[in-house]
Motif scaffolding. Structure first.
Motif, short mmCIF file in Angstrom:
data_model
loop_
_atom_site.label_atom_id
_atom_site.label_comp_id
_atom_site.label_asym_id
_atom_site.label_seq_id
_atom_site.Cartn_x
_atom_site.Cartn_y
_atom_site.Cartn_z
N THR A 48 59.83 5.59 97.07
CA THR A 48 60.32 5.52 98.46
C THR A 48 59.27 6.22 99.33
OG1 THR A 48 61.44 7.67 98.69
CG2 THR A 48 62.65 5.96 97.50
N PRO A 49 59.33 6.03 100.64
CA PRO A 49 58.35 6.72 101.51
C PRO A 49 58.47 8.24 101.41
CG PRO A 49 59.50 4.98 102.71
CD PRO A 49 60.21 5.12 101.40
N HIS A 50 59.63 8.74 100.93
CA HIS A 50 59.85 10.19 100.90
C HIS A 50 59.52 10.82 99.55
CE1 HIS A 50 61.83 9.77 104.77
NE2 HIS A 50 62.41 8.69 104.25
N GLY A 51 59.29 9.98 98.55
CA GLY A 51 58.99 10.51 97.23
C GLY A 51 59.50 9.56 96.15
N TRP A 52 59.22 9.90 94.91
CA TRP A 52 59.75 9.14 93.78
C TRP A 52 61.21 9.55 93.60
CZ3 TRP A 52 56.89 5.41 91.54
CH2 TRP A 52 55.50 5.49 91.64
N LEU A 53 62.11 8.58 93.69
CA LEU A 53 63.54 8.86 93.52
C LEU A 53 63.95 8.54 92.09
CD1 LEU A 53 66.34 9.55 94.70
CD2 LEU A 53 66.54 7.13 95.35
N GLU A 54 64.42 9.55 91.38
CA GLU A 54 64.84 9.37 89.99
C GLU A 54 66.33 9.61 89.87
OE1 GLU A 54 63.54 8.21 87.37
OE2 GLU A 54 64.97 8.84 85.84
N ILE A 55 67.04 8.60 89.37
CA ILE A 55 68.45 8.78 89.03
C ILE A 55 68.51 9.22 87.57
CG2 ILE A 55 70.70 7.65 88.81
CD1 ILE A 55 69.87 5.76 91.05
N TYR A 56 69.06 10.39 87.34
CA TYR A 56 69.07 10.94 85.98
C TYR A 56 70.50 11.20 85.53
CZ TYR A 56 69.91 15.75 87.76
OH TYR A 56 70.46 16.87 88.34
N HIS A 57 70.67 11.47 84.24
CA HIS A 57 72.00 11.84 83.76
C HIS A 57 72.02 13.33 83.44
CE1 HIS A 57 69.88 10.96 79.95
NE2 HIS A 57 70.59 11.96 79.49
N GLY A 58 73.17 13.93 83.69
CA GLY A 58 73.39 15.32 83.32
C GLY A 58 74.70 15.39 82.57
N ALA A 59 74.76 16.26 81.55
CA ALA A 59 75.99 16.38 80.77
C ALA A 59 76.38 17.84 80.63
CB ALA A 59 75.81 15.75 79.39
N THR A 60 77.67 18.05 80.48
CA THR A 60 78.20 19.40 80.28
C THR A 60 78.38 19.68 78.80
OG1 THR A 60 80.45 18.55 80.35
CG2 THR A 60 79.49 19.29 82.45
N GLU A 61 78.82 20.88 78.49
CA GLU A 61 79.11 21.30 77.12
C GLU A 61 80.16 20.40 76.47
OE1 GLU A 61 78.55 23.25 79.65
OE2 GLU A 61 76.99 24.61 78.94
N THR A 62 81.04 19.80 77.27
CA THR A 62 82.10 18.95 76.71
C THR A 62 81.70 17.47 76.75
OG1 THR A 62 83.19 18.85 78.86
CG2 THR A 62 83.94 20.55 77.35
N ASN A 63 80.39 17.19 76.90
CA ASN A 63 79.87 15.81 76.88
C ASN A 63 80.42 14.94 77.99
OD1 ASN A 63 78.03 15.90 74.72
ND2 ASN A 63 79.70 15.73 73.23
N ARG A 64 80.62 15.51 79.16
CA ARG A 64 80.94 14.69 80.34
C ARG A 64 79.60 14.35 80.99
NH1 ARG A 64 82.58 15.31 86.02
NH2 ARG A 64 84.16 13.73 86.46
N TYR A 65 79.29 13.04 81.07
CA TYR A 65 78.01 12.59 81.59
C TYR A 65 78.17 12.04 83.01
CZ TYR A 65 75.53 12.80 77.08
OH TYR A 65 74.93 13.23 75.92
N CYS A 66 77.40 12.62 83.94
CA CYS A 66 77.36 12.15 85.32
C CYS A 66 75.94 11.72 85.67
CB CYS A 66 77.77 13.29 86.26
SG CYS A 66 79.48 13.81 86.09
N LEU A 67 75.78 11.13 86.85
CA LEU A 67 74.44 10.83 87.35
C LEU A 67 74.10 11.74 88.52
CD1 LEU A 67 74.45 6.90 87.30
CD2 LEU A 67 73.82 8.51 85.47
N GLY A 68 72.86 12.21 88.54
CA GLY A 68 72.32 12.97 89.66
C GLY A 68 71.02 12.33 90.12
N ALA A 69 70.41 12.93 91.13
CA ALA A 69 69.15 12.38 91.64
C ALA A 69 68.12 13.48 91.81
CB ALA A 69 69.39 11.67 92.97
#
Lengths: 348, 348
Positions: B253-274
């Motif tokens: 993007t004009p503002h930078g490389w945008l990376e959608i990543y996954h993050g997980a908690t100790e209880t294996n709940r997986y969300c997406l962040g950027a």
């Protein structure tokens, strides 16, 4: 004490370096261990690049852990000895509330010698930057043409990785960052290219599936690595049942690349074994030790900071003779000799 | 169900692929999960390279684990369900007597679509050789000029590593071996070079010191990697407290490389962040999500093979719109849309 039951002929004056012979890097530090030297020839002298592990003076009832801060200065983390969140079973690593810290911080120190057994101090290499804040360790020095490749363990809260520096004159050093990401150590470059490619041995570790195995990688430039192959795994019931890793650079013989490696058991007994790798394709293992070529037998190898350890990552080769320098009990630097022919006979 | 509390607009026909829509690779296998597709455009069609996880029909009182033998054929390991040496707490991995095995074996399957939501099967890619005997998983497809780079998780008893294949026509594939040694996964190449160098995100894991962090590497040729840098660590108390890893290739993007990543908690709940990375030096993190941009909210994301999981490693970008394809509950393939501007606003 020369009549030992392994293939090594130990130097009669072992240990050749002990913590008490070595000055601390600053007034607040105590040298706990000198160990695991990289070895090289420069200006017609034999040089050791020794790992010096230091800790702070410990006060009763307290455990202090030294780390480097972002500016390279020393910072002390203090824990109460009786804190239930503190686990100090392993003399090398403590765990506080789920986070690991090294009990000591290591830097590398140069020593030179005319005769190979009397050594003189000659300067330090310290860790620097965010990937070396817990210190640098166990440096292999591989001379490829006129360049010395220093591959060492870089430790920080980011993990245990392999850092690389190069030098041609031992005054100016070029930093190449981390050539292998966590968790990796015991990296030794081959001293010559094979069919135009650089090769290196290394030892990644896995938290699940896999283990602590010996791997080979190749590179077009010595800095970027790929085509990783596992060439030796741990073997249940043998001296290398829990982990194994490369020693120094493999030695080129007419029969193959001879690698002296370390193997450890579940109880952290470290021995040396040998591998013979194909000259044209070092991913092919021609032979491997069934029994160690060297075991912790002498008192200085059996008792110390971490007893029952012999560990080498540096040698000099002259005709049939390999002079290894090795860490004994994670506390001393020692010297021993092998005959290449004896090792090759042991492998067949 | 379009009024959810995250930034994703889910497809109304989700899941777009379920195990029951997909034929097993052989008569003795059952498709357990379809998940985590790589995504690419080829011949004016949208293609998914879906991970298909299969297991054998399970007999009462027995646990069967499929692996490939050296010749590429399937081999079954059988354990008694009530054997005390068997640990099957995690639906993904069982442990027998200290050794880990995957409960399923994965291969990759091609699907194509004209409209982006109705997909048709079109061939398989299977694991092959000693580093893929437990299967291949979670392939990222990065198009760099005319070449597609397939970076995927290669699993075997040697460990969990990153394998690479390239193709220009999706008929002929060139294998480049393991580009990253164990323990590593979630590797995505950038779709263009920066100052002449290839870049990739990857996720090494450490058994001690360190964790499951997001790293960046660079390469002169896309095959050999070095200068590894850690760009994002886990954060206590947040959605990415236990592990995080790259999704697909970053989006320029004009503002930078945008990376959608996954993050997980100790209880294996997986969300997406950027993450937003500097255009000229992607080791510089400009911004990072404090809260997820997508969470497991729908039933198909909350219940399944491994419930409470959204995980993406493939997308199509058109102007401001990102169409992600994602694994839900490790069991289904789903589709959702984001606005790039919405994500950039969320990051500031």
């Amino acid at each position: 004490m020369s009549n030992m039951k392994d293939l090594a002929i130990r130097h009669s004056n072992n240990p050749i370096l002990s913590p008490e012979n070595v000055s601390p890097s600053s007034a607040e530090m105590v040298v706990e261990c000198v160990l695991n030297p990289g070895v090289f020839i420069f200006n017609n002298k034999i040089w050791l690049l020794v790992r010096v592990a230091e800790r702070t003076v410990q006060n009763t009832g307290e455990v202090t852990v030294p780390i480097y801060n972002e500016e390279g200065g020393l910072k002390m983390l203090k824990f109460k000895s009786n804190d239930l969140k503190l686990n100090k079973e392993d003399p090398r690593v403590i765990n506080y509330n789920g986070t690991d810290y090294l009990t000591t911080i290591s830097h590398l120190r140069l020593f030179y010698s005319e005769d190979g057994s009397t050594f003189h101090e000659s300067g330090n290499l310290f860790g620097a930057g965010k990937y070396e804040s817990y210190g640098i360790e166990d440096c292999r020095v591989s001379q490829i043409e006129n360049t010395y490749y220093l591959s060492y363990t870089a430790v920080s809260s980011h993990g245990v990785s392999v850092g690389l520096q190069t030098t041609t004159n031992w005054t100016d050093f070029k930093r190449h960052g981390l050539i292998l990401p966590p968790h990796n150590k015991d990296c030794a470059l081959f001293t010559s290219k094979i069919h135009g490619k650089y090769y290196a041995l290394h030892r990644p570790s896995s938290p699940e599936i896999g283990g602590n195995y010996l791997w080979l990688a190749e590179s077009p430039d010595g800095l970027h690595w790929g085509n990783h192959k596992c060439i030796a795994k741990t073997r249940q019931g043998k001296f290398d049942s829990k982990r194994l890793g490369a020693g120094a650079s493999p030695i080129k013989t007419p029969h193959g690349w001879l690698e002296i490696y370390h193997g450890a058991t579940e109880t952290n007994r470290y021995c040396l074994g040998a591998l013979l790798l194909d000259l044209n394709d070092p991913s092919i293992v021609i032979a491997r030790s069934e029994e160690p070529i060297m075991e912790p037998l002498e008192l200085y190898e059996k008792e110390g900071f971490l007893g029952n350890v012999v560990f080498t990552n540096g040698h000099i080769v002259k005709d049939d003779e390999i002079i290894i320098y090795y860490g004994a009990s994670d506390q001393y630097v020692c010297q021993a000799k092998f005959s290449i022919n004896d090792i090759l006979k042991h492998l067949t």
